[in-house]
Design a protein around this motif. Structure first.
Motif, PDB file in Angstrom:
ATOM      1  N   GLY A 490      44.529 -63.000 -26.297  1.00 41.17           N
ATOM      2  CA  GLY A 490      43.388 -63.028 -27.354  1.00 41.17           C
ATOM      3  C   GLY A 490      43.279 -61.395 -28.292  1.00 41.17           C
ATOM      4  O   GLY A 490      43.183 -60.509 -27.327  1.00 41.17           O
ATOM      5  N   THR A 491      43.464 -61.439 -29.443  1.00 39.12           N
ATOM      6  CA  THR A 491      43.143 -60.249 -30.029  1.00 39.12           C
ATOM      7  C   THR A 491      41.959 -60.224 -30.916  1.00 39.12           C
ATOM      8  O   THR A 491      41.255 -61.389 -31.071  1.00 39.12           O
ATOM      9  CB  THR A 491      44.342 -59.930 -31.129  1.00 39.12           C
ATOM     10  N   PRO A 492      41.263 -59.095 -31.622  1.00 37.05           N
ATOM     11  CA  PRO A 492      40.182 -59.308 -32.381  1.00 37.05           C
ATOM     12  C   PRO A 492      40.309 -60.208 -33.745  1.00 37.05           C
ATOM     13  O   PRO A 492      39.352 -60.808 -34.057  1.00 37.05           O
ATOM     14  CB  PRO A 492      39.866 -58.072 -32.837  1.00 37.05           C
ATOM     15  N   ASP A 493      41.637 -60.294 -34.127  1.00 35.82           N
ATOM     16  CA  ASP A 493      41.809 -61.052 -35.304  1.00 35.82           C
ATOM     17  C   ASP A 493      42.460 -62.501 -35.045  1.00 35.82           C
ATOM     18  O   ASP A 493      42.099 -63.499 -35.804  1.00 35.82           O
ATOM     19  CB  ASP A 493      42.846 -60.512 -36.159  1.00 35.82           C
ATOM     20  N   TYR A 494      43.143 -62.606 -34.163  1.00 34.46           N
ATOM     21  CA  TYR A 494      43.819 -63.969 -33.519  1.00 34.46           C
ATOM     22  C   TYR A 494      43.964 -64.555 -32.292  1.00 34.46           C
ATOM     23  O   TYR A 494      43.688 -63.320 -31.295  1.00 34.46           O
ATOM     24  CB  TYR A 494      45.237 -64.116 -34.291  1.00 34.46           C
ATOM     25  N   CYS A 495      43.865 -65.746 -32.040  1.00 33.59           N
ATOM     26  CA  CYS A 495      44.015 -66.169 -30.530  1.00 33.59           C
ATOM     27  C   CYS A 495      45.352 -66.086 -30.118  1.00 33.59           C
ATOM     28  O   CYS A 495      45.740 -67.048 -30.099  1.00 33.59           O
ATOM     29  CB  CYS A 495      43.128 -67.424 -30.424  1.00 33.59           C
ATOM     30  N   TRP A 496      45.841 -65.076 -29.851  1.00 30.98           N
ATOM     31  CA  TRP A 496      47.529 -64.897 -29.533  1.00 30.98           C
ATOM     32  C   TRP A 496      47.449 -63.710 -28.602  1.00 30.98           C
ATOM     33  O   TRP A 496      46.754 -62.838 -28.318  1.00 30.98           O
ATOM     34  CB  TRP A 496      48.182 -64.780 -30.922  1.00 30.98           C
ATOM     35  N   LEU A 497      48.886 -63.373 -28.071  1.00 30.65           N
ATOM     36  CA  LEU A 497      48.995 -62.301 -27.301  1.00 30.65           C
ATOM     37  C   LEU A 497      48.832 -61.115 -27.997  1.00 30.65           C
ATOM     38  O   LEU A 497      49.147 -60.772 -28.979  1.00 30.65           O
ATOM     39  CB  LEU A 497      50.455 -62.511 -26.536  1.00 30.65           C
ATOM     40  N   HIS A 498      48.195 -60.318 -27.027  1.00 28.68           N
ATOM     41  CA  HIS A 498      48.078 -58.707 -27.697  1.00 28.68           C
ATOM     42  C   HIS A 498      49.278 -57.854 -27.709  1.00 28.68           C
ATOM     43  O   HIS A 498      50.349 -58.167 -26.848  1.00 28.68           O
ATOM     44  CB  HIS A 498      47.427 -58.184 -26.743  1.00 28.68           C
ATOM     45  N   LEU A 499      49.363 -57.028 -28.514  1.00 28.84           N
ATOM     46  CA  LEU A 499      50.604 -56.309 -28.822  1.00 28.84           C
ATOM     47  C   LEU A 499      50.593 -54.908 -27.773  1.00 28.84           C
ATOM     48  O   LEU A 499      51.642 -54.507 -27.633  1.00 28.84           O
ATOM     49  CB  LEU A 499      50.660 -55.882 -30.141  1.00 28.84           C
ATOM     50  N   ASP A 500      49.362 -54.804 -27.145  1.00 30.29           N
ATOM     51  CA  ASP A 500      49.225 -53.410 -26.355  1.00 30.29           C
ATOM     52  C   ASP A 500      50.250 -53.830 -25.038  1.00 30.29           C
ATOM     53  O   ASP A 500      50.189 -54.765 -24.776  1.00 30.29           O
ATOM     54  CB  ASP A 500      47.927 -53.404 -25.925  1.00 30.29           C
ATOM     55  N   GLN A 501      50.583 -52.475 -24.501  1.00 25.53           N
ATOM     56  CA  GLN A 501      51.233 -52.743 -23.308  1.00 25.53           C
ATOM     57  C   GLN A 501      52.540 -53.649 -23.376  1.00 25.53           C
ATOM     58  O   GLN A 501      52.906 -54.248 -22.308  1.00 25.53           O
ATOM     59  CB  GLN A 501      50.420 -53.078 -22.083  1.00 25.53           C
ATOM     60  N   LYS A 502      52.956 -53.713 -24.382  1.00 26.01           N
ATOM     61  CA  LYS A 502      54.172 -54.543 -24.722  1.00 26.01           C
ATOM     62  C   LYS A 502      54.009 -56.195 -23.945  1.00 26.01           C
ATOM     63  O   LYS A 502      55.114 -56.558 -23.526  1.00 26.01           O
ATOM     64  CB  LYS A 502      55.507 -53.959 -24.155  1.00 26.01           C
ATOM     65  N   PHE A 503      52.480 -56.709 -24.237  1.00 24.92           N
ATOM     66  CA  PHE A 503      52.479 -57.673 -23.549  1.00 24.92           C
ATOM     67  C   PHE A 503      53.167 -58.803 -24.113  1.00 24.92           C
ATOM     68  O   PHE A 503      53.377 -60.034 -23.767  1.00 24.92           O
ATOM     69  CB  PHE A 503      51.098 -58.022 -23.391  1.00 24.92           C
ATOM     70  N   ILE A 504      53.528 -58.605 -25.515  1.00 26.42           N
ATOM     71  CA  ILE A 504      54.114 -59.747 -26.412  1.00 26.42           C
ATOM     72  C   ILE A 504      55.589 -60.341 -25.876  1.00 26.42           C
ATOM     73  O   ILE A 504      56.155 -61.093 -26.161  1.00 26.42           O
ATOM     74  CB  ILE A 504      54.105 -59.451 -27.869  1.00 26.42           C
ATOM     75  N   TRP A 505      56.027 -59.210 -25.172  1.00 30.28           N
ATOM     76  CA  TRP A 505      57.340 -59.626 -24.519  1.00 30.28           C
ATOM     77  C   TRP A 505      57.479 -60.626 -23.407  1.00 30.28           C
ATOM     78  O   TRP A 505      58.283 -61.067 -23.032  1.00 30.28           O
ATOM     79  CB  TRP A 505      58.024 -58.353 -24.019  1.00 30.28           C
ATOM     80  N   ALA A 506      56.085 -60.919 -22.898  1.00 25.43           N
ATOM     81  CA  ALA A 506      55.889 -62.094 -22.190  1.00 25.43           C
ATOM     82  C   ALA A 506      56.338 -63.379 -22.959  1.00 25.43           C
ATOM     83  O   ALA A 506      56.681 -64.656 -22.104  1.00 25.43           O
ATOM     84  CB  ALA A 506      54.408 -62.335 -21.678  1.00 25.43           C
ATOM     85  N   PHE A 507      56.287 -63.269 -24.243  1.00 24.79           N
ATOM     86  CA  PHE A 507      56.777 -64.365 -25.044  1.00 24.79           C
ATOM     87  C   PHE A 507      58.079 -64.306 -25.774  1.00 24.79           C
ATOM     88  O   PHE A 507      58.991 -64.951 -25.747  1.00 24.79           O
ATOM     89  CB  PHE A 507      55.792 -64.852 -26.314  1.00 24.79           C
ATOM     90  N   LEU A 508      58.408 -63.133 -26.447  1.00 22.81           N
ATOM     91  CA  LEU A 508      59.495 -62.839 -26.804  1.00 22.81           C
ATOM     92  C   LEU A 508      60.678 -62.748 -26.046  1.00 22.81           C
ATOM     93  O   LEU A 508      61.810 -63.221 -26.370  1.00 22.81           O
ATOM     94  CB  LEU A 508      59.529 -61.619 -27.584  1.00 22.81           C
ATOM     95  N   GLY A 509      60.558 -62.144 -24.807  1.00 23.27           N
ATOM     96  CA  GLY A 509      61.573 -62.084 -23.886  1.00 23.27           C
ATOM     97  C   GLY A 509      62.254 -63.682 -23.495  1.00 23.27           C
ATOM     98  O   GLY A 509      63.343 -63.759 -23.852  1.00 23.27           O
ATOM     99  N   PRO A 510      61.315 -64.393 -23.067  1.00 26.82           N
ATOM    100  CA  PRO A 510      61.846 -65.688 -22.927  1.00 26.82           C
ATOM    101  C   PRO A 510      62.596 -66.524 -23.966  1.00 26.82           C
ATOM    102  O   PRO A 510      63.766 -66.942 -24.033  1.00 26.82           O
ATOM    103  CB  PRO A 510      60.841 -66.566 -22.337  1.00 26.82           C
ATOM    104  N   ILE A 511      62.113 -66.222 -25.378  1.00 31.95           N
ATOM    105  CA  ILE A 511      62.626 -66.995 -26.471  1.00 31.95           C
ATOM    106  C   ILE A 511      63.945 -66.427 -26.865  1.00 31.95           C
ATOM    107  O   ILE A 511      64.793 -66.960 -27.318  1.00 31.95           O
ATOM    108  CB  ILE A 511      61.519 -67.212 -27.557  1.00 31.95           C
ATOM    109  N   CYS A 512      63.978 -64.856 -26.537  1.00 33.24           N
ATOM    110  CA  CYS A 512      65.207 -64.348 -27.144  1.00 33.24           C
ATOM    111  C   CYS A 512      66.377 -64.721 -26.095  1.00 33.24           C
ATOM    112  O   CYS A 512      67.303 -65.101 -26.896  1.00 33.24           O
ATOM    113  CB  CYS A 512      65.062 -62.687 -27.122  1.00 33.24           C
ATOM    114  N   ALA A 513      65.964 -65.024 -24.926  1.00 34.33           N
ATOM    115  CA  ALA A 513      66.904 -65.523 -24.004  1.00 34.33           C
ATOM    116  C   ALA A 513      67.453 -66.816 -24.452  1.00 34.33           C
ATOM    117  O   ALA A 513      68.699 -66.925 -24.488  1.00 34.33           O
ATOM    118  CB  ALA A 513      66.625 -65.147 -22.624  1.00 34.33           C
TER     119      ALA A 513
END
Length: 637
Positions: A490-513
């Motif tokens: 959750g971010t202040p603007d959207y209910c999605w993964l935060h970009l801090d600490q590269k947390f978005i790669w918890a989603f981008l990593g698997p989908i890239c693979a």
């Protein structure tokens, strides 16, 4: 007319008499800062300063004196080997690098006769460094202990935070004072960095100490460190914490405007002097912070300190001022010592209204297509097999993900609900991609076994594999992510993964693979089909199967998420075009599924025809029974 012509002469006489009176009284005209009066008529810059015009004598206020930076390479100031030059207003001084000390034992020098910095031997540093290292390790274990912070909420957290900061400062100062011979100490680990400087002699106001911890720094005047303690020892400590921002964030800032969304955009640092504590400073300290998040759209910058009490605490701007800020760093000036940080408000990025319309229209159309596709997979018995079961699971996951995205992606007011929404979206989109992977695997196995009549082994393998992998793998990924960093959902603007600490790669990593593996499957399928076509007999059924598989393999590029690669190409001059292509193609994924697996399927079209025919048959039967050859319609009267 005579009176007017006498005015210039009268003014000249008055000014001349004023100058003569100043000379008679022995007074001097005013001069700018860093300058002295010469002959009561001109000024000259003091040593360490130079006039703007580079003239030795000038009149004020036409000229001012600028500080000469003696530490610049073009000026021949040599501090010697293993030493560094530090500029001050009107002067400079040299000090030894970390790990070195002067033979005289002083902290700084400014002449070449004392520029011998010798390396501190291991015997001198081992005990003191080990002790400070142990202190830093204890601090790290305390700050990363989830049980300490997990049990606290609200005011209790702030009170605990205040108490811990005070204890840390006291322990660091006491440890540094135990080893006065070790004038400069630096210790750093994963989450905490400490630098201490011990002052054993008197120093002038011009001497400024520069302390660094991680990527932050502080400049403090030596006179404020010794606090008049000319006989004993004095110490200054600078501590930087990389993990405190997760505990005490911008929500504890009470002075922000309600319209501004404020973020903690620096590491938290602490500054303290000893043995005297909480003493006022004669001159402000300068603090330089490196930003955690680099953004060009900075709206406001707040230099704050932690104002703590026994009951709690909060971030306050009292006594702290912003000197300058850019995209990467902020420099603050504070009139007291405490724990400091930089809070920022950013301009919200304006959304492209056309992209928003495309997203909502495309996803709404995809939802309709996914419902029709799911009903087709469930009701059309002619196509019900392992492949159809995979299509159905993919359609269900995409339907739920798109529906949740449309209805709840921007509902951030209730934080807990937003966190749950972000976690659910993370799971559903990951599950969709995993089912896309299983679709690609099944297509590859089907192409490889094209000439095999019995597909029972493939079907048994897929049925055993699909549900544990399709729903289990995403659940494991989300569970690990949520357990490790739940606050980043959750971010202040959207209910999605935060970009801090590269947390978005918890989603981008698997989908890239998954995208890469599916692309490999696509190439393998095309290669297998090419071989089949080159060695093909005249069997019509085989030709039809190969053509259909080729069509499906090409369509799989869009269905199996390979079009998501366009998202990584949104850079440079073509970013805007790529953004439109990415949005259009991916918002129509549901339509592609319905088109390829339903509308282009001969069995489904036949099933649709039978349904339409069955609905039209009763009406035809009724009409034929009423107006057939055996019927006798009544005559008009």
């Amino acid at each position: 007319m005579q009176g007017s012509s006498l005015l210039p002469g009268l003014c000249f006489l008055l000014s001349l008499s004023g100058v003569m009176a100043q000379k008679t009284k022995g007074t001097c005209r005013p001069c700018p800062q860093g300058a002295s009066c010469v002959n009561a008529t001109h000024c000259t810059c003091n040593h360490g300063y130079i006039s703007e015009s580079r003239q030795q004598y000038f009149t004020y206020p036409l000229e001012i004196c600028e500080d000469i930076d003696e530490c610049k390479p073009r000026i021949s100031i040599y501090c010697g080997v293993n030493a560094k030059c530090q500029n001050t207003k009107g002067s400079f001084y040299c000090h030894c690098n970390a790990g070195y000390k002067l033979l005289s034992g002083k902290a700084q020098f400014n002449n070449s006769s004392e520029n011998t910095c010798q390396k501190i031997t291991p015997s001198e540093t081992t005990n003191s460094t080990k002790e400070l290292q142990q202190v830093v390790e204890n601090i790290e274990s305390l700050l990363t202990n989830k049980t300490v912070w997990g049990m606290e909420e609200g005011r209790n957290i702030t009170a605990t935070f205040t108490s811990i900061l005070q204890k840390i400062e006291s322990v660091v100062l006491e440890t540094a004072l135990k080893t006065p011979d070790q004038k400069l100490q630096k210790v750093q680990n994963r989450t905490v960095a400490v630098e201490t400087r011990v002052v054993t002699d008197n120093c002038s106001k011009a001497v400024i100490f520069n302390l660094n911890a991680q990527m932050n720094s502080m400049d403090i005047h030596c006179s404020d460190v010794i606090q008049g303690n000319t006989q004993g020892l004095s110490v200054v400590a600078f501590v930087s914490y990389s993990s405190l921002g997760n505990i005490i964030n911008a929500t504890f800032f009470e002075e922000a405007n309600e319209t501004d969304q404020v973020y903690l955009n620096s590491q938290v640092v602490s500054a303290a002097i000893g043995p005297k504590r909480n003493t006022p400073l004669s001159q402000a300290v300068s603090l330089s912070f490196q930003h955690v998040k680099v953004k060009p759209s900075i709206k406001k910058v707040f230099c704050v300190y932690w104002k703590g009490t026994k009951e709690g605490g909060h971030w306050s701007m009292e006594g702290c001022f912003l000197i300058q800020a850019n995209e990467t760093h902020s420099i603050c000036s504070c009139t007291h010592l405490s724990s400091f940080a930089v809070l920022m408000a950013f301009h919200r990025e304006e959304e492209d209204p056309a992209l928003t319309v495309i997203t909502y229209v495309g996803l709404s159309f995809s939802l309709l297509c996914l419902v029709l596709a799911a009903l087709t997979f469930l009701l059309c018995k002619a196509i019900q097999n392992t492949s159809t079961l995979l299509h159905l699971q993919l359609s269900l996951c995409l339907f739920l993900a798109h529906l949740l995205f449309l209805t709840a992606i921007d509902r951030t007011k209730i934080k807990v609900l937003c966190t749950i929404t972000a976690g659910a979206l993370h799971y559903l989109y990951l599950a969709s991609f995993v089912w896309m992977l299983l679709e690609g695997l099944h297509l590859f196995l089907t192409a490889r076994n094209l000439t095999v009549v019995n597909h029972s082994s493939i079907n048994r393998f897929m049925k055993k594999l699909m549900f544990p992998v399709g729903y289990g793998v995403p659940a494991v990924i989300v569970a690990i992510s949520a357990a490790s960093k739940p606050h980043l959902y959750g971010t202040p603007d959207y209910c999605w993964l935060h970009l801090d600490q590269k947390f978005i790669w918890a989603f981008l990593g698997p989908i890239c693979a998954i995208i890469c593996v599916n692309f490999v499957f696509f190439l393998l399928v095309l290669w297998i089909l090419k071989r089949k076509l080159s060695s093909l007999n005249s069997e019509v059924s085989t030709i039809k199967n190969i053509k259909m598989l080729t069509l499906k393999a090409t369509a799989q590029l869009f269905i199996l998420g390979c079009s998501w690669c366009l998202g990584f190409l949104q850079i440079g001059p073509a970013a805007h075009v790529m953004a439109y292509l990415f949005t259009i193609i991916n918002s129509l994924q549901g339509f592609f599924i319905f088109l390829v697996y339903c509308l282009l399927s001969q069995q489904v079209r036949k099933w649709f025809g039978e349904i339409i025919k069955s609905k039209s048959e009763p009406e035809t039967h009724t009409l034929s029974s009423r107006f057939g050859p055996d019927s006798k319609p009544s005559e008009d009267k």
